[in-house]
Design an enzyme around this catalytic site. Structure first.
Site, short mmCIF file in Angstrom:
data_model
loop_
_atom_site.label_atom_id
_atom_site.label_comp_id
_atom_site.label_asym_id
_atom_site.label_seq_id
_atom_site.Cartn_x
_atom_site.Cartn_y
_atom_site.Cartn_z
N VAL A 156 4.04 -10.78 26.25
CA VAL A 156 4.34 -11.69 27.47
C VAL A 156 3.20 -12.15 28.05
CG1 VAL A 156 5.00 -11.72 29.95
CG2 VAL A 156 6.15 -10.21 28.08
N HIS B 72 2.32 -15.27 25.74
CA HIS B 72 2.96 -16.22 26.03
C HIS B 72 2.95 -17.19 27.01
CE1 HIS B 72 7.62 -17.93 25.99
NE2 HIS B 72 7.30 -17.92 27.28
N GLU B 73 2.56 -16.35 28.08
CA GLU B 73 2.32 -17.06 29.64
C GLU B 73 0.94 -17.75 29.59
OE1 GLU B 73 4.73 -17.61 31.33
OE2 GLU B 73 5.83 -15.82 30.51
N ILE B 74 -0.10 -17.21 28.85
CA ILE B 74 -1.49 -17.96 28.81
C ILE B 74 -1.31 -19.13 27.82
CG2 ILE B 74 -3.86 -17.69 28.04
CD1 ILE B 74 -3.63 -15.00 29.30
#
Length: 183
Positions: A136, A139-141
């Site tokens: 997660v 994915h966000e970075i």
């Protein structure tokens, strides 16, 4: 984007904001904390596990993550996150995104990472993460770095998924869940 609401409207693909690098934040002040608070509200409303600021139209290096483990909220706020270690060991999860509604893809990433960042109060932090949490965070970075989870796929697979997403949006227009929501 209505600044009076306690949350932001999600930005949907295709949108050029997902190809741009988010800007570093010099000072964590009340303005930044307001952005974070609204992003956390989006996370809660949408029942999501992660959100990058560009997914709500803000080109700042902010990501929020909350796995809701054991039905308990434990949000992590990442300001100016930088992954300093990627394990060679990989893992694959099926990933989706609020900004790409109706589609998912199997994505392989490092099983363990270390990330340096500033927290909600601007304090320096370092976190070692593995498993789903590591996925997660990566994915966000990735969003903050101007990429999306679809960028690692072949052009054919990516184009097929984007067509599927556009059909999904036409049939199920995205919206913020709230008191007027009927599902």
């Amino acid at each position: 984007m209505n600044q009076d609401k306690p949350y932001y409207q999600i930005v949907y693909a295709p949108n050029d904001i997902f190809k741009k690098q988010a800007e570093y934040i010099d000072i964590v002040d009340d303005n930044i904390r307001t952005i974070v608070d609204k992003m956390l509200q989006n996370l809660h409303i949408e029942r999501a596990v992660g959100l990058g600021a560009n997914m709500v139209g803000i080109l700042k290096r902010i990501a929020v993550v909350d796995l809701h483990e054991n039905n308990k909220s434990s949000p992590i706020v990442f300001i100016n996150p930088n992954i300093t270690y990627f394990s060679e060991e990989k893992q694959t999860f099926i990933e989706g995104s609020l900004s790409f509604p109706g589609i998912e893809a199997s994505i392989t990433r490092s099983k363990a990472i270390k990330v340096k960042y500033l927290d909600y109060n601007g304090n320096k932090q370092e976190l070692a993460a593995e498993g789903f949490l590591a996925t997660v965070i990566q994915h966000e970075i990735e969003y903050l770095n101007g990429k999306t989870f679809l960028d690692s796929l072949s052009k054919l697979k990516r184009d097929t998924l984007l067509k599927k997403m556009l059909k999904h949006i036409k049939l199920h227009p995205p919206h913020i869940h709230g008191s007027g929501c009927r599902h």
